[in-house]
Design a protein around this motif. Structure first.
Motif, PDB file in Angstrom:
ATOM      1  N   LEU A  25       0.841  -1.205   0.000  1.00  0.00           N
ATOM      2  CA  LEU A  25       0.000   0.000   0.000  1.00  0.00           C
ATOM      3  C   LEU A  25       0.882   1.263   0.000  1.00  0.00           C
ATOM      4  O   LEU A  25       1.767   1.389   0.841  1.00  0.00           O
ATOM      5  N   GLY A  26       0.627   2.137  -0.944  1.00  0.00           N
ATOM      6  CA  GLY A  26       1.357   3.406  -0.989  1.00  0.00           C
ATOM      7  C   GLY A  26       2.739   3.301  -1.604  1.00  0.00           C
ATOM      8  O   GLY A  26       3.548   4.219  -1.453  1.00  0.00           O
ATOM      9  N   ARG A  27       3.019   2.217  -2.346  1.00  0.00           N
ATOM     10  CA  ARG A  27       4.341   2.148  -2.980  1.00  0.00           C
ATOM     11  C   ARG A  27       4.421   3.232  -4.053  1.00  0.00           C
ATOM     12  O   ARG A  27       3.398   3.605  -4.667  1.00  0.00           O
ATOM     13  N   SER A  28       5.643   3.711  -4.275  1.00  0.00           N
ATOM     14  CA  SER A  28       5.736   4.909  -5.119  1.00  0.00           C
ATOM     15  C   SER A  28       7.110   5.071  -5.746  1.00  0.00           C
ATOM     16  O   SER A  28       8.061   4.375  -5.372  1.00  0.00           O
ATOM     17  N   LEU A  29       7.183   6.013  -6.672  1.00  0.00           N
ATOM     18  CA  LEU A  29       8.465   6.479  -7.205  1.00  0.00           C
ATOM     19  C   LEU A  29       8.550   7.971  -6.876  1.00  0.00           C
ATOM     20  O   LEU A  29       7.739   8.763  -7.377  1.00  0.00           O
ATOM     21  N   LEU A  30       9.483   8.310  -6.004  1.00  0.00           N
ATOM     22  CA  LEU A  30       9.644   9.727  -5.631  1.00  0.00           C
ATOM     23  C   LEU A  30      10.661  10.357  -6.576  1.00  0.00           C
ATOM     24  O   LEU A  30      11.741   9.813  -6.785  1.00  0.00           O
ATOM     25  N   MET A  31      10.267  11.491  -7.173  1.00  0.00           N
ATOM     26  CA  MET A  31      11.191  12.199  -8.065  1.00  0.00           C
ATOM     27  C   MET A  31      11.589  13.518  -7.428  1.00  0.00           C
ATOM     28  O   MET A  31      10.713  14.300  -7.045  1.00  0.00           O
ATOM     29  N   LYS A  54      -3.380   6.427   4.779  1.00  0.00           N
ATOM     30  CA  LYS A  54      -3.533   4.968   4.836  1.00  0.00           C
ATOM     31  C   LYS A  54      -5.014   4.592   4.654  1.00  0.00           C
ATOM     32  O   LYS A  54      -5.360   3.721   3.853  1.00  0.00           O
ATOM     33  N   THR A  55      -5.869   5.277   5.389  1.00  0.00           N
ATOM     34  CA  THR A  55      -7.307   4.982   5.278  1.00  0.00           C
ATOM     35  C   THR A  55      -7.818   5.272   3.867  1.00  0.00           C
ATOM     36  O   THR A  55      -8.555   4.483   3.274  1.00  0.00           O
ATOM     37  N   ILE A  56      -7.411   6.407   3.332  1.00  0.00           N
ATOM     38  CA  ILE A  56      -7.916   6.825   2.011  1.00  0.00           C
ATOM     39  C   ILE A  56      -7.412   5.888   0.913  1.00  0.00           C
ATOM     40  O   ILE A  56      -8.190   5.434   0.056  1.00  0.00           O
ATOM     41  N   LEU A  57      -6.116   5.573   0.951  1.00  0.00           N
ATOM     42  CA  LEU A  57      -5.566   4.695  -0.102  1.00  0.00           C
ATOM     43  C   LEU A  57      -6.171   3.293  -0.015  1.00  0.00           C
ATOM     44  O   LEU A  57      -6.430   2.657  -1.037  1.00  0.00           O
ATOM     45  N   THR A  58      -6.404   2.829   1.214  1.00  0.00           N
ATOM     46  CA  THR A  58      -7.016   1.501   1.367  1.00  0.00           C
ATOM     47  C   THR A  58      -8.406   1.511   0.747  1.00  0.00           C
ATOM     48  O   THR A  58      -8.793   0.602   0.014  1.00  0.00           O
ATOM     49  N   ARG A  59      -9.134   2.575   1.023  1.00  0.00           N
ATOM     50  CA  ARG A  59     -10.512   2.662   0.515  1.00  0.00           C
ATOM     51  C   ARG A  59     -10.525   2.729  -1.022  1.00  0.00           C
ATOM     52  O   ARG A  59     -11.342   2.096  -1.677  1.00  0.00           O
ATOM     53  N   ILE A  60      -9.593   3.498  -1.576  1.00  0.00           N
ATOM     54  CA  ILE A  60      -9.547   3.640  -3.043  1.00  0.00           C
ATOM     55  C   ILE A  60      -9.120   2.323  -3.685  1.00  0.00           C
ATOM     56  O   ILE A  60      -9.712   1.880  -4.674  1.00  0.00           O
ATOM     57  N   ALA A  61      -8.105   1.682  -3.108  1.00  0.00           N
ATOM     58  CA  ALA A  61      -7.630   0.413  -3.685  1.00  0.00           C
ATOM     59  C   ALA A  61      -8.766  -0.607  -3.682  1.00  0.00           C
ATOM     60  O   ALA A  61      -8.976  -1.325  -4.657  1.00  0.00           O
ATOM     61  N   ARG A  62      -9.527  -0.617  -2.594  1.00  0.00           N
ATOM     62  CA  ARG A  62     -10.644  -1.587  -2.508  1.00  0.00           C
ATOM     63  C   ARG A  62     -11.722  -1.292  -3.547  1.00  0.00           C
ATOM     64  O   ARG A  62     -12.321  -2.189  -4.110  1.00  0.00           O
ATOM     65  N   LEU A  97      -6.710  16.264  -2.331  1.00  0.00           N
ATOM     66  CA  LEU A  97      -6.910  16.562  -0.912  1.00  0.00           C
ATOM     67  C   LEU A  97      -5.578  16.918  -0.282  1.00  0.00           C
ATOM     68  O   LEU A  97      -4.520  16.571  -0.809  1.00  0.00           O
ATOM     69  N   VAL A  98      -5.642  17.620   0.832  1.00  0.00           N
ATOM     70  CA  VAL A  98      -4.437  17.833   1.637  1.00  0.00           C
ATOM     71  C   VAL A  98      -4.775  17.490   3.080  1.00  0.00           C
ATOM     72  O   VAL A  98      -5.897  17.749   3.539  1.00  0.00           O
ATOM     73  N   LEU A  99      -3.816  16.884   3.766  1.00  0.00           N
ATOM     74  CA  LEU A  99      -3.985  16.559   5.187  1.00  0.00           C
ATOM     75  C   LEU A  99      -2.845  17.190   5.968  1.00  0.00           C
ATOM     76  O   LEU A  99      -1.701  17.186   5.491  1.00  0.00           O
ATOM     77  N   PRO A 100      -3.121  17.716   7.161  1.00  0.00           N
ATOM     78  CA  PRO A 100      -2.031  18.273   7.962  1.00  0.00           C
ATOM     79  C   PRO A 100      -0.993  17.194   8.262  1.00  0.00           C
ATOM     80  O   PRO A 100      -1.329  16.009   8.336  1.00  0.00           O
ATOM     81  N   LEU A 101       0.249  17.638   8.465  1.00  0.00           N
ATOM     82  CA  LEU A 101       1.366  16.708   8.660  1.00  0.00           C
ATOM     83  C   LEU A 101       1.059  15.635   9.708  1.00  0.00           C
ATOM     84  O   LEU A 101       1.276  14.450   9.485  1.00  0.00           O
ATOM     85  N   GLU A 102       0.529  16.085  10.858  1.00  0.00           N
ATOM     86  CA  GLU A 102       0.375  15.144  11.981  1.00  0.00           C
ATOM     87  C   GLU A 102      -0.644  14.036  11.691  1.00  0.00           C
ATOM     88  O   GLU A 102      -0.539  12.944  12.238  1.00  0.00           O
ATOM     89  N   SER A 103      -1.615  14.304  10.801  1.00  0.00           N
ATOM     90  CA  SER A 103      -2.594  13.252  10.523  1.00  0.00           C
ATOM     91  C   SER A 103      -2.408  12.637   9.140  1.00  0.00           C
ATOM     92  O   SER A 103      -3.225  11.838   8.683  1.00  0.00           O
ATOM     93  N   SER A 104      -1.306  13.009   8.465  1.00  0.00           N
ATOM     94  CA  SER A 104      -1.138  12.571   7.072  1.00  0.00           C
ATOM     95  C   SER A 104      -1.023  11.057   6.954  1.00  0.00           C
ATOM     96  O   SER A 104      -1.682  10.442   6.110  1.00  0.00           O
ATOM     97  N   HIS A 105      -0.191  10.440   7.784  1.00  0.00           N
ATOM     98  CA  HIS A 105       0.041   9.013   7.612  1.00  0.00           C
ATOM     99  C   HIS A 105      -1.244   8.227   7.820  1.00  0.00           C
ATOM    100  O   HIS A 105      -1.647   7.420   6.973  1.00  0.00           O
ATOM    101  N   ALA A 106      -1.905   8.497   8.940  1.00  0.00           N
ATOM    102  CA  ALA A 106      -3.139   7.762   9.247  1.00  0.00           C
ATOM    103  C   ALA A 106      -4.199   8.021   8.182  1.00  0.00           C
ATOM    104  O   ALA A 106      -4.866   7.102   7.687  1.00  0.00           O
ATOM    105  N   GLY A 107      -4.366   9.282   7.799  1.00  0.00           N
ATOM    106  CA  GLY A 107      -5.402   9.642   6.827  1.00  0.00           C
ATOM    107  C   GLY A 107      -5.119   9.026   5.466  1.00  0.00           C
ATOM    108  O   GLY A 107      -6.014   8.473   4.817  1.00  0.00           O
TER     109      GLY A 107
END
Ligand code: FAD
Length: 442
Positions: free
Chosen positions: A229-235, A330-338, A318-328
């Motif tokens: 989940l969330g694998r990427s290529l960072l440029m 994760k939830t969003i990407l899981t929902r989209i992947a599903r 969307l944008v999420l504040p730094l402190e909630s970015s990881h949790a948010g």
């Protein structure tokens, strides 16, 4: 004398909704004031410039077409300050000034947007964490407000109008011209590094690790799940210090027809994503690419928005504040992947601090942008994602939006009341409205 209206069929970049409007092609700033005083067709006006906003922000019953308001008025080679009309396109500025060693301080992911559109969306680039939004490069601008007055505003003079107009989606008046600060460059090339990240945590860590880089953006596989989940290529990139100042010729291809909707589905996109990710075998790669390749890969294919078929598409950003970015995320990407509805185009970026503009989008945190083909299952999914974004203290980007509900918008843009006050002060609410501003009850 006012110009005759032309019936036009227009849409944003997502090609939905497509509406019939009256279009007024403007060549001289003096033509605008008599036109808006006439109040034809119920009276709502909005500027439609290059139509690269995805949704309905540049659509209204009456549209002011600014493509011919495209003169470059002045340039100071000592300071790199250019003064131009608002219909000038970023690609024109690049064509004229890159050979002289100047480039845009902030650029979005397409160069086919106008200066007026870049200011109204307060667009961001891959260097937001270093340079802020487009408005940070606006020294001053001239805005025509409904009573016909032309007001020069900047971060110091008529500051409130400036704060409302940058990111104000054309709802304060018509930007006629602007003075922009360009940045000096030595070359038309970027030294790029690509870093392969196995999952969301690695992606987030890599953004922090490369925080010193001038430019950064990640392509993310939005259909990967589980440990991937969330694998990427960072440029990441820096302006090259040597090389010529001319861009290599690009042979642009175009999508000649509306691709049948069925071609883009969970299986084709998953396969494409897996191949794209696997294509880079090593963890780390360095190379040098042109500014066009680094900043504007999609511009190489003209009318690529036809790939999503006749019913069009939307981009959800969307944008999420730094402190909630990881949790948010994760939830969003899981929902989209599903859901299986995501597409190839999914981009993650780390924003720096927010600015003071009333409706500008960026917050210090991670922003995720994804394209979705328009299908009936999509709208409930996006409503659900809106709720997750709101719960994590984030918001949705107006330049991409076509379907957000007013409550979500109103709760997530704290500068809205101030924005409305400025609209009232200049009488803009009776004249400048888009389908988006009506929908969001701005
Ligand atoms: C491939 C692609 C990549 C993109 N990448 C990014 C990105 O990286 N970052 C980002 O932030 N955005 C990005 N965008 C969005 C785009 O930069 C913005 O939507 C921009 O505002 C579009 O400018 P435009 O000239 O096409 O304006 P339009 O789409 O025609 O109008 C957009 C808004 O600006 C207003 N406006 C335009 N001109 C004026 C004027 N003279 N006076 C008053 N109001 C005016 C319109 O009324 C409307 O509300 C991307 C879009 C595409 C298609």
């Amino acid at each position: 004398m006012t110009r005759p209206a032309l019936p036009v069929f227009i849409s944003g970049w997502g090609r939905t909704p497509r509406i019939r409007a009256l279009g007024y092609e403007i060549e001289l700033p003096e033509e605008i004031s008599p036109l808006i005083r006439q109040k034809p067709q119920g009276g709502d006006f909005i500027v439609h410039a290059m139509g690269r906003s995805y949704g309905d922000s540049s659509l209204s019953q009456n549209v002011i077409l600014t493509r011919r308001l495209n003169a470059i008025l002045n340039f100071d080679p000592d300071t790199g300050i250019v003064v131009c009309e608002s219909g000038v396109i970023l690609s024109d500025l690049i064509d004229v000034f890159l050979p002289r060693g100047w480039f845009l301080s902030v650029t979005p992911g397409t160069k086919f947007v106008s200066v007026g559109g870049a200011i109204s969306g307060d667009v961001h680039g891959k260097n937001h964490h270093k340079a802020g939004c487009f408005s940070a490069s606006v020294i001053r601008m001239d805005v025509l407000v409904p009573n016909g007055q032309i007001i020069t505003c900047s971060a110091q003079t008529n500051r409130e109008l400036f704060l409302a107009t940058c990111g104000g989606m054309g709802l304060t008046g018509v930007i006629l011209s602007a003075a922009l600060q360009l940045q000096p460059v030595q070359s038309a090339f970027i030294d790029q590094e690509i870093i392969k990240c196995k999952n969301l945590q690695e992606t987030i860590d890599a953004f922090h690790q490369y925080h010193h880089s001038t430019y950064s953006v990640a392509w993310i596989d939005c259909l990967s799940q589980g440990k991937d989940l969330g694998r990427s290529l960072l440029m990441v990139g820096e302006h090259a210090q040597s090389g010529c100042l001319r861009l290599p010729e690009v042979c642009r291809q175009s999508v000649p027809f509306d691709v049948p909707g069925i071609c883009l589905n969970r299986y084709s996109v998953s396969l494409f994503n897996a191949l794209y990710y696997a294509r880079m075998r090593q963890r780390h790669l360095s190379n040098t690419v042109s500014l066009d390749t680094f900043f504007y890969p999609l511009d190489a294919i003209l009318e690529w928005n036809r790939m999503y078929g006749k019913s069009g598409f939307t981009q959800y950003q969307l944008v999420l504040p730094l402190e909630s970015s990881h949790a948010g995320l994760k939830t969003i990407l899981t929902r989209i992947a599903r859901s299986g509805l995501g597409s190839f185009l999914a981009v993650l970026k780390l924003f720096g601090p927010a600015n003071e503009n009333y409706l500008s989008f960026p917050l210090n945190g991670f922003t995720l942008a994804l394209d979705f083909k328009m299908v009936s299952r999509l709208l409930p999914l996006l409503d659900e994602l809106d709720g997750i974004v709101l719960d994590h203290g984030g918001r949705i980007y107006l330049s991409k939006d076509v379907r957000m509900k007013p409550k979500i918008f109103q709760k997530s843009y704290p500068g809205l009341e101030k924005f409305r006050q400025i609209r009232r002060r200049y009488g803009a609410a009776e004249t400048f409205n888009s389908l988006q501003s009506r929908r969001l009850e701005i």
